[in-house]
Motif scaffolding. Structure first.
Motif, PDB file in Angstrom:
ATOM      1  N   THR A 174       0.841  -1.204   0.000  1.00 10.14           N
ATOM      2  CA  THR A 174       0.000   0.000   0.000  1.00 10.14           C
ATOM      3  C   THR A 174       0.873   1.250   0.000  1.00 10.14           C
ATOM      4  O   THR A 174       0.572   2.227  -0.694  1.00 10.14           O
ATOM      5  CB  THR A 174      -0.948  -0.002   1.211  1.00 10.14           C
ATOM      6  N   PHE A 175       1.950   1.219   0.757  1.00 11.49           N
ATOM      7  CA  PHE A 175       2.887   2.346   0.774  1.00 11.49           C
ATOM      8  C   PHE A 175       3.434   2.591  -0.633  1.00 11.49           C
ATOM      9  O   PHE A 175       3.468   3.726  -1.114  1.00 11.49           O
ATOM     10  CB  PHE A 175       4.028   2.054   1.754  1.00 11.49           C
ATOM     11  N   VAL A 176       3.854   1.524  -1.315  1.00 15.12           N
ATOM     12  CA  VAL A 176       4.389   1.631  -2.680  1.00 15.12           C
ATOM     13  C   VAL A 176       3.314   2.176  -3.622  1.00 15.12           C
ATOM     14  O   VAL A 176       3.589   3.055  -4.441  1.00 15.12           O
ATOM     15  CB  VAL A 176       4.918   0.262  -3.174  1.00 15.12           C
ATOM     16  N   ASN A 177       2.088   1.693  -3.494  1.00 15.36           N
ATOM     17  CA  ASN A 177       1.001   2.179  -4.347  1.00 15.36           C
ATOM     18  C   ASN A 177       0.755   3.667  -4.133  1.00 15.36           C
ATOM     19  O   ASN A 177       0.591   4.428  -5.094  1.00 15.36           O
ATOM     20  CB  ASN A 177      -0.296   1.406  -4.082  1.00 15.36           C
ATOM     21  N   ARG A 178       0.725   4.076  -2.871  1.00 14.37           N
ATOM     22  CA  ARG A 178       0.485   5.486  -2.562  1.00 14.37           C
ATOM     23  C   ARG A 178       1.629   6.368  -3.045  1.00 14.37           C
ATOM     24  O   ARG A 178       1.418   7.442  -3.598  1.00 14.37           O
ATOM     25  CB  ARG A 178       0.256   5.662  -1.057  1.00 14.37           C
ATOM     26  N   LEU A 214       1.657   9.299  -5.905  1.00 15.32           N
ATOM     27  CA  LEU A 214       2.182  10.646  -5.660  1.00 15.32           C
ATOM     28  C   LEU A 214       3.050  11.108  -6.832  1.00 15.32           C
ATOM     29  O   LEU A 214       2.960  12.252  -7.271  1.00 15.32           O
ATOM     30  CB  LEU A 214       2.997  10.655  -4.361  1.00 15.32           C
ATOM     31  N   HIS A 215       3.858  10.198  -7.362  1.00 12.45           N
ATOM     32  CA  HIS A 215       4.762  10.555  -8.463  1.00 12.45           C
ATOM     33  C   HIS A 215       4.061  10.653  -9.806  1.00 12.45           C
ATOM     34  O   HIS A 215       4.471  11.436 -10.658  1.00 12.45           O
ATOM     35  CB  HIS A 215       5.897   9.530  -8.564  1.00 12.45           C
ATOM     36  N   THR A 216       3.031   9.865 -10.029  1.00 10.56           N
ATOM     37  CA  THR A 216       2.415   9.801 -11.361  1.00 10.56           C
ATOM     38  C   THR A 216       1.154  10.637 -11.514  1.00 10.56           C
ATOM     39  O   THR A 216       0.685  10.834 -12.627  1.00 10.56           O
ATOM     40  CB  THR A 216       2.087   8.341 -11.734  1.00 10.56           C
ATOM     41  N   SER A 217       0.618  11.151 -10.414  1.00 10.19           N
ATOM     42  CA  SER A 217      -0.661  11.870 -10.452  1.00 10.19           C
ATOM     43  C   SER A 217      -0.520  13.357 -10.725  1.00 10.19           C
ATOM     44  O   SER A 217      -1.509  14.030 -10.980  1.00 10.19           O
ATOM     45  CB  SER A 217      -1.385  11.697  -9.114  1.00 10.19           C
ATOM     46  N   GLY A 218       0.691  13.884 -10.615  1.00 10.74           N
ATOM     47  CA  GLY A 218       0.878  15.324 -10.754  1.00 10.74           C
ATOM     48  C   GLY A 218       0.800  16.060  -9.429  1.00 10.74           C
ATOM     49  O   GLY A 218       0.958  17.285  -9.384  1.00 10.74           O
ATOM     50  N   LEU A 219       0.553  15.336  -8.322  1.00  7.32           N
ATOM     51  CA  LEU A 219       0.498  15.969  -7.008  1.00  7.32           C
ATOM     52  C   LEU A 219       1.874  16.447  -6.541  1.00  7.32           C
ATOM     53  O   LEU A 219       1.989  17.418  -5.819  1.00  7.32           O
ATOM     54  CB  LEU A 219      -0.068  14.999  -5.966  1.00  7.32           C
ATOM     55  N   LEU A 220       2.906  15.747  -6.945  1.00  6.77           N
ATOM     56  CA  LEU A 220       4.261  16.056  -6.498  1.00  6.77           C
ATOM     57  C   LEU A 220       4.969  16.922  -7.531  1.00  6.77           C
ATOM     58  O   LEU A 220       4.958  16.609  -8.717  1.00  6.77           O
ATOM     59  CB  LEU A 220       5.048  14.750  -6.311  1.00  6.77           C
ATOM     60  N   PRO A 239      11.039  11.573  -1.448  1.00  7.10           N
ATOM     61  CA  PRO A 239      10.035  10.611  -1.932  1.00  7.10           C
ATOM     62  C   PRO A 239      10.449   9.836  -3.182  1.00  7.10           C
ATOM     63  O   PRO A 239       9.952   8.737  -3.412  1.00  7.10           O
ATOM     64  CB  PRO A 239       8.808  11.488  -2.208  1.00  7.10           C
ATOM     65  N   VAL A 240      11.385  10.353  -3.961  1.00 10.77           N
ATOM     66  CA  VAL A 240      11.878   9.611  -5.122  1.00 10.77           C
ATOM     67  C   VAL A 240      12.532   8.311  -4.658  1.00 10.77           C
ATOM     68  O   VAL A 240      12.439   7.286  -5.329  1.00 10.77           O
ATOM     69  CB  VAL A 240      12.873  10.460  -5.937  1.00 10.77           C
ATOM     70  N   PHE A 241      13.145   8.318  -3.480  1.00 14.47           N
ATOM     71  CA  PHE A 241      13.935   7.189  -2.998  1.00 14.47           C
ATOM     72  C   PHE A 241      13.288   6.415  -1.848  1.00 14.47           C
ATOM     73  O   PHE A 241      13.843   5.422  -1.392  1.00 14.47           O
ATOM     74  CB  PHE A 241      15.321   7.693  -2.583  1.00 14.47           C
ATOM     75  N   GLN A 242      12.122   6.845  -1.389  1.00 12.37           N
ATOM     76  CA  GLN A 242      11.494   6.185  -0.242  1.00 12.37           C
ATOM     77  C   GLN A 242      11.031   4.761  -0.533  1.00 12.37           C
ATOM     78  O   GLN A 242      10.745   4.008   0.391  1.00 12.37           O
ATOM     79  CB  GLN A 242      10.323   7.020   0.276  1.00 12.37           C
ATOM     80  N   PHE A 243      11.007   4.357  -1.776  1.00 17.35           N
ATOM     81  CA  PHE A 243      10.641   2.979  -2.117  1.00 17.35           C
ATOM     82  C   PHE A 243      11.603   1.983  -1.467  1.00 17.35           C
ATOM     83  O   PHE A 243      11.222   0.834  -1.203  1.00 17.35           O
ATOM     84  CB  PHE A 243      10.642   2.792  -3.639  1.00 17.35           C
ATOM     85  N   HIS A 244      12.822   2.408  -1.201  1.00 20.99           N
ATOM     86  CA  HIS A 244      13.799   1.537  -0.534  1.00 20.99           C
ATOM     87  C   HIS A 244      13.237   0.987   0.779  1.00 20.99           C
ATOM     88  O   HIS A 244      13.490  -0.158   1.134  1.00 20.99           O
ATOM     89  CB  HIS A 244      15.092   2.311  -0.241  1.00 20.99           C
ATOM     90  N   TYR A 245      12.510   1.823   1.521  1.00 18.86           N
ATOM     91  CA  TYR A 245      12.011   1.448   2.845  1.00 18.86           C
ATOM     92  C   TYR A 245      10.889   0.415   2.776  1.00 18.86           C
ATOM     93  O   TYR A 245      10.575  -0.214   3.779  1.00 18.86           O
ATOM     94  CB  TYR A 245      11.531   2.690   3.596  1.00 18.86           C
ATOM     95  N   ALA A 246      10.297   0.236   1.617  1.00 18.31           N
ATOM     96  CA  ALA A 246       9.238  -0.761   1.431  1.00 18.31           C
ATOM     97  C   ALA A 246       9.759  -1.971   0.650  1.00 18.31           C
ATOM     98  O   ALA A 246       8.980  -2.790   0.179  1.00 18.31           O
ATOM     99  CB  ALA A 246       8.048  -0.133   0.713  1.00 18.31           C
TER     100      ALA A 246
END
Length: 187
Positions: free
Chosen positions: A13-17, A21-27, A37-44
């Protein structure tokens, strides 16, 4: 970070969210708060997605055109983002931890001004078209290395971090024992 991943519903769920964030234009990556946030995928346990989104933003948002900087490069923030991303070791503020992604070059060598020792990050199977952006395996000074992060000692003591790359995500750096340290897991 470990608590944040859990609070947001677990790794998937963290990865999906985070992907949303990266693909929706919110960021807006031109804002300094958007860098980590570009690198936070490491933590999941998905360091490959960190590599993917690094390549998503560079060169699309950071390039050599007149509009090639996504934000105001006040105090060198944008330049630092691109340089550190392209070196392949993203620093975590307040810790001596760097998240590992493949450099944008076949090899990067950095000499410590404190010790005079050289830290080398080498890509095996590097391709200039950036199709091989996922780490398949790694060695540190010839010894298999599975952690998706490395400590600052690498810069001081030198050595060779060799990353074997491929076109698809792999299991490298995805096990719980290979995730970056987190204060909520007693590190």
């Amino acid at each position: 970070m470990a608590t944040l991943v859990t609070m947001l519903g677990g790794p998937q769920t963290f990865v999906n969210r985070l992907s949303y964030l990266h693909t929706s234009g919110l960021l807006h990556v031109g804002d300094e708060q958007a860098f980590l946030p570009v690198f936070q995928f490491h933590y999941a346990g998905r360091p490959g997605l960190s590599a993917y989104f690094s390549h998503f933003y560079i060169p699309s948002q950071f390039n050599d055109t007149t509009a090639g900087i996504a934000g105001n490069d006040d105090s060198g923030a944008m330049g630092s983002f691109t340089t550190l991303s392209m070196i392949g070791l993203w620093p975590i503020s307040g810790q001596n931890v760097y998240l590992i992604t493949p450099p944008y070059f076949p090899e990067v060598n950095i000499t410590s001004r404190q010790t005079g020792k050289v830290a080398t990050i080498r890509n095996v199977n590097f391709d200039a078209a950036y199709e091989n952006i996922y780490i398949q395996s790694a060695t540190l000074n010839g010894v298999p290395y599975t952690k998706n992060w490395i400590m600052h000692d690498f810069w001081l003591e030198g050595g060779v971090l060799e990353l074997t790359l491929g076109r698809n995500e792999s299991a490298w750096g995805t096990a719980n024992k290979d995730l970056p340290p987190s204060s909520s897991t007693s590190w």
